[in-house]
Design a protein around this motif. Structure first.
Motif, mmCIF file in Angstrom:
data_model
loop_
_atom_site.group_PDB
_atom_site.id
_atom_site.type_symbol
_atom_site.label_atom_id
_atom_site.label_comp_id
_atom_site.label_asym_id
_atom_site.label_seq_id
_atom_site.Cartn_x
_atom_site.Cartn_y
_atom_site.Cartn_z
ATOM 1 N N ALA A 394 0.819 -1.215 0.000
ATOM 2 C CA ALA A 394 0.000 0.000 0.000
ATOM 3 C C ALA A 394 0.846 1.255 0.000
ATOM 4 N N VAL A 395 1.984 1.208 0.687
ATOM 5 C CA VAL A 395 2.887 2.359 0.760
ATOM 6 C C VAL A 395 4.306 1.877 0.494
ATOM 7 N N GLY A 396 5.159 2.797 0.094
ATOM 8 C CA GLY A 396 6.532 2.447 -0.236
ATOM 9 C C GLY A 396 7.496 2.793 0.878
ATOM 10 N N ALA A 397 8.605 2.073 0.922
ATOM 11 C CA ALA A 397 9.618 2.334 1.938
ATOM 12 C C ALA A 397 10.135 3.763 1.850
ATOM 13 N N GLU A 398 10.211 4.282 0.613
ATOM 14 C CA GLU A 398 10.713 5.647 0.459
ATOM 15 C C GLU A 398 9.742 6.670 1.045
ATOM 16 N N GLU A 399 8.446 6.376 0.972
ATOM 17 C CA GLU A 399 7.462 7.270 1.585
ATOM 18 C C GLU A 399 7.607 7.276 3.111
ATOM 19 N N VAL A 400 7.827 6.117 3.663
ATOM 20 C CA VAL A 400 7.989 6.013 5.110
ATOM 21 C C VAL A 400 9.236 6.763 5.559
ATOM 22 N N GLN A 401 10.306 6.604 4.808
ATOM 23 C CA GLN A 401 11.544 7.306 5.141
ATOM 24 C C GLN A 401 11.334 8.811 5.112
#
Length: 425
Positions: A394-401
């Motif tokens: 649903a979401v990307g690791a880069e968004e979380v970072q």
């Protein structure tokens, strides 16, 4: 100035207290290890065992995409499910990619209700063929990440047949080589702790026969009978399961229609959101809290076909969202046309919650004053929520970072601190 008081409890007192609590310490350590941080599928798809082929998942994905396209596309579906234009636009391409690359996360080849009684020779052949097909799909890279069978229950009339199918399937996989990493076995219609203990014995023997590591064959328990929620002594058998066979049960799955029917709920009102369903699922949550056993909601039998596609999508999307909000991160799907609404509703849930959760996580990690003062337990829940969103796509690791200021290893450590302690020890 008065002298500072000295401790009154002696080392002997402390040693006595440690002795009194030794059993509690062992119980917490052994029986309540917490979630292991591994990926949990967002759904389980059920299919009659003899219909599975190595191309099955791809075919379902293609049919799901075709159905969505026929009704205006995935972005329109998102709006139909209540998403605003921006959210629908963000969700749709992710759902499209998911349906093209991994449309089924968890697949159960069904030898129970979906297969029926076809005679021993037919079921024997189907069990052997199922093992061969699963092994071929795993080797070809076309199998879902989680895959296995549901066999017949351990009631007297079907016990021998269920055990024989389980044996033939596991033995077939073992003879083909390494067992699939995501192998899942499902024991249905459980009514007593003794049936689960019998299952524990059966898989233990299969491990011995096939030289598998002890504990390799874990299994799910389907909660489909009221006797598992409230036993004849007034106790809750489902709460005893994790402690009767520690480490053996991987999940509890709620069975919507068998459970509702057993309580005399008329067919029109049998539903995942009926009060009897909510009560059973709340007991399930309490029973496995802290044990690491996962939970799954059931299914809706209102299928998006014919003239009912959009109404069925709206119902399914709402029920998926309802389950997620109540802490049930997995459910059952029964038809390819349910996949678009499953992933659209699931992805919207995580994407809507990401900005606030990530901001609170950043404040917690950086010890920045904010509008909410989160405790470690809440920080764990925030991190677990975000991690689930990443694991399902649903979401990307880069968004979380970018939003939370943490990478996936740190996020995993925040969500599951006991894992971080173990890995560093």
């Amino acid at each position: 100035m008065a002298a500072a008081p000295k401790p009154s409890l002696s080392p002997g007192d402390l040693a006595r207290i440690d002795g009194q609590l030794a059993a509690t310490d062992r119980l917490l350590e052994q029986n309540y290890p917490g979630d292991d941080g591994s990926r949990q599928p967002v759904h389980t798809v059920y299919v009659p065992a003899d219909r599975f082929t190595p191309s099955f998942a791809a075919e379902w994905g293609a049919e799901a995409l075709a159905t969505a396209a026929a009704y205006g596309g995935l972005e329109k579906l998102g709006v139909l499910l209540g998403q605003d234009a921006a959210l629908a636009g963000a969700v749709a391409p992710r759902v499209e990619a998911k349906l093209a690359s991994e449309p089924i996360e968890d697949l159960r080849l069904d030898f129970e209700d979906g297969f029926g009684d076809r005679g021993d020779d037919t079921e024997d052949a189907a069990a052997v063929a199922a093992a061969s097909a699963v092994a071929a799909a795993v080797a070809a890279g076309s199998a879902p990440p989680f895959i296995g069978i549901r066999f017949k229950c351990f009631e007297a009339a079907t016990r021998a047949r269920g055990l024989r199918t389980l044996d033939l399937f596991v033995s077939g996989l073992a003879s083909a080589g390494e067992l699939p990493e995501g192998l899942v076995l499902t024991l249905p219609k459980v009514t007593t702790v003794a049936q689960v203990q019998a299952m524990d014995y059966a898989v233990s023997r299969l491990e011995e026969v096939h030289s598998l590591p002890a504990g390799r064959l874990r299994f799910e328990v389907q909660v489909e009978t009221p006797q598992l929620i409230l036993g004849p002594e007034g106790t809750s058998p489902v709460a005893q399961l994790p402690h009767a066979v520690p480490g053996r049960i991987s999940g509890l799955h709620y069975g919507t229609y068998d459970y509702s029917a057993s309580l005399q709920i008329s067919a029109e009102y049998q539903s995942m959101e009926h009060p009897v369903a909510d009560f059973a699922k709340e007991v399930m949550q309490l029973a496995v809290a802290g044990t690491g056993i996962r939970l799954s909601d059931g299914s809706t039998n209102i299928i998006p076909v014919g003239d009912n596609v959009e109404n069925a999508w709206q119902l399914h999307g709402r029920l998926v969202r309802r389950s997620l909000e109540r802490g049930f991160y997995q459910g059952w799907d029964l038809h390819p046309a349910q996949l678009p609404s499953r992933f659209a509703a699931t992805y919207a849930f995580y994407r809507q919650g990401l900005p606030a959760s990530a901001a609170r996580l950043r404040n917690y990690v950086e010890q920045t004053a904010g509008g909410v003062m989160d405790e470690p337990a809440t920080a764990r829940a925030l991190a677990a929520f975000v991690l689930r969103g990443v694991q399902c796509g649903a979401v990307g690791a880069e968004e979380v970072q970018a939003l939370a200021g943490v990478g996936i290893p740190q996020l995993t450590g925040l969500a599951h601190p006991r894992l971080a302690i173990t890995s560093n020890s």
